[in-house]
Design a protein around this motif. Structure first.
Motif, short mmCIF file in Angstrom:
data_model
loop_
_atom_site.label_atom_id
_atom_site.label_comp_id
_atom_site.label_asym_id
_atom_site.label_seq_id
_atom_site.Cartn_x
_atom_site.Cartn_y
_atom_site.Cartn_z
N LEU A 6 0.86 -1.18 0.00
CA LEU A 6 0.00 0.00 0.00
C LEU A 6 0.89 1.23 0.00
N ALA A 7 0.56 2.20 -0.85
CA ALA A 7 1.33 3.43 -0.95
C ALA A 7 0.43 4.60 -0.58
N ASN A 8 1.01 5.79 -0.49
CA ASN A 8 0.25 7.02 -0.31
C ASN A 8 0.47 7.89 -1.53
N PHE A 9 -0.62 8.25 -2.19
CA PHE A 9 -0.57 9.09 -3.38
C PHE A 9 -0.95 10.51 -2.98
N VAL A 10 -0.05 11.47 -3.25
CA VAL A 10 -0.21 12.83 -2.76
C VAL A 10 -0.13 13.82 -3.92
N THR A 11 -1.04 14.80 -3.92
CA THR A 11 -0.97 15.89 -4.89
C THR A 11 -1.11 17.22 -4.15
N ALA A 12 -0.37 18.21 -4.62
CA ALA A 12 -0.53 19.58 -4.12
C ALA A 12 -1.57 20.26 -5.01
N THR A 13 -2.52 20.96 -4.39
CA THR A 13 -3.58 21.61 -5.16
C THR A 13 -3.86 22.99 -4.56
N THR A 14 -4.68 23.75 -5.27
CA THR A 14 -5.08 25.07 -4.75
C THR A 14 -5.93 24.93 -3.50
N GLU A 15 -6.45 23.73 -3.24
CA GLU A 15 -7.25 23.49 -2.05
C GLU A 15 -6.42 22.89 -0.92
N GLY A 16 -5.10 22.84 -1.14
CA GLY A 16 -4.21 22.24 -0.15
C GLY A 16 -3.76 20.86 -0.59
N PRO A 17 -2.90 20.21 0.19
CA PRO A 17 -2.44 18.86 -0.18
C PRO A 17 -3.57 17.85 -0.04
N GLY A 50 -2.52 2.81 -10.88
CA GLY A 50 -3.45 2.45 -9.82
C GLY A 50 -4.82 2.99 -10.16
N HIS A 51 -5.71 3.01 -9.19
CA HIS A 51 -7.03 3.59 -9.40
C HIS A 51 -7.58 4.07 -8.06
N LEU A 52 -8.49 5.02 -8.12
CA LEU A 52 -9.16 5.53 -6.93
C LEU A 52 -10.65 5.66 -7.22
N ALA A 53 -11.42 5.79 -6.16
CA ALA A 53 -12.87 5.88 -6.31
C ALA A 53 -13.25 7.15 -7.07
N LYS A 54 -14.24 7.03 -7.94
CA LYS A 54 -14.69 8.19 -8.69
C LYS A 54 -15.24 9.27 -7.75
N ALA A 55 -15.74 8.84 -6.59
CA ALA A 55 -16.26 9.81 -5.62
C ALA A 55 -15.16 10.55 -4.88
N ASN A 56 -13.92 10.08 -5.01
CA ASN A 56 -12.78 10.73 -4.35
C ASN A 56 -12.49 12.06 -5.05
N PRO A 57 -12.53 13.19 -4.34
CA PRO A 57 -12.31 14.49 -5.00
C PRO A 57 -10.89 14.72 -5.48
N ALA A 68 -4.31 13.54 -0.25
CA ALA A 68 -3.60 12.27 -0.18
C ALA A 68 -4.60 11.12 -0.08
N THR A 69 -4.26 10.00 -0.73
CA THR A 69 -5.09 8.81 -0.70
C THR A 69 -4.20 7.58 -0.56
N PRO A 70 -4.46 6.69 0.41
CA PRO A 70 -3.76 5.41 0.46
C PRO A 70 -4.25 4.54 -0.70
N LEU A 71 -3.32 4.01 -1.49
CA LEU A 71 -3.69 3.23 -2.67
C LEU A 71 -2.72 2.06 -2.89
N PRO A 72 -3.23 0.91 -3.33
CA PRO A 72 -2.32 -0.09 -3.89
C PRO A 72 -1.91 0.37 -5.28
N LEU A 73 -0.63 0.39 -5.55
CA LEU A 73 -0.10 0.84 -6.83
C LEU A 73 0.86 -0.22 -7.37
N TYR A 74 1.06 -0.21 -8.66
CA TYR A 74 2.08 -1.10 -9.21
C TYR A 74 2.97 -0.34 -10.17
N LEU A 75 4.17 -0.86 -10.36
CA LEU A 75 5.17 -0.25 -11.22
C LEU A 75 5.30 -1.04 -12.51
#
Length: 215
Positions: free
Chosen positions: A24-35, A56-63, A37-44
């Motif tokens: 499990l990884a943590n996927f992080v983005t910086a945005t105008t609304e602040g940082p 990887g993928h995240l829920a469509k409801a995730n903003p 982050a979502t815990p996600l299983p990811l692959y390389l």
């Protein structure tokens, strides 16, 4: 990531091994609304580009996917980690000048972020993630085990993530800055722990000079 020279890991094979081993990884983005982050299983996918591509993928409801990232995204992969008590140091008996610390392995992957909703690409990502984590089970479950119309409905509820790796940072803090006797004490203490993660960390304590000294 703050990385003193003693703990820097620049070995590409080592960095990729940590990414592959992380469940499990943590996927992080910086945005105008602040940082965000979502815990996600990811692959390389190592076949793409110089450093590979993270999927990887995240829920469509995730903003998080709806808010444009400012600059590159960040995927954080953690390896073994363990609390280190000063009681394991030989230096404790000699001077008492010791404090607790934490040993750990971490890899930070940076790159431009792409989100996608194409069903074919989503199915590929979901299938690869499933095969990756089901592979060691005696009777692996596969996406095709479920009805196709059910899977298609599930795909409509997720968004795919693709992040070509532009830069990798690795940190392996495993008592390299301690004297051989202290490292031997840490390795012995962690190896005797009831925690599997502690025992995993014990195997990463540098032992070359310890073994040479006993030869």
């Amino acid at each position: 990531m703050y990385t003193p020279p003693a703990f820097r890991d620049d070995d590409q094979q080592s960095l990729r091994a940590t990414i592959r081993a992380a469940r499990l990884a943590n996927f992080v983005t910086a945005t105008t609304e602040g940082p965000l982050a979502t815990p996600l299983p990811l692959y390389l996918d190592e076949s793409e580009r110089e450093h590979g591509v993270i999927y990887g993928h995240l829920a469509k409801a995730n903003p998080q996917w709806r808010v444009p990232p400012l600059g590159d995204g960040l995927a954080i992969f953690m390896g073994p980690d363990a609390y280190v008590t000063p009681s394991w140091y030989a230096t404790k008996q000699e001077t008492g000048k010791v404090v607790p610390t934490w040993n750990y392995v971490a890899v930070h992957a940076y790159g431009p972020v792409e989100f996608f909703t194409d069903p074919g690409r989503l199915l590929q990502v979901v299938s690869r993630l499933t095969d990756l984590h089901e592979g060691e089970r005696p009777s692996p479950w596969t996406v095709s085990d479920a009805p196709a119309d059910f899977i298609q409905a599930q795909l409509r509820g997720i968004v795919g993530l693709r992040m070509p790796i532009a830069r990798l940072e690795g940190k392996r803090k495993m008592s390299q800055n301690r004297a051989a006797a202290d490292r031997a004490g840490v390795a012995s203490g962690l190896a005797a722990s009831a925690r599997a993660s502690d025992r995993d960390a014990a195997r990463l304590i540098p032992r070359e000079d310890l073994l040479a000294g006993s030869a």
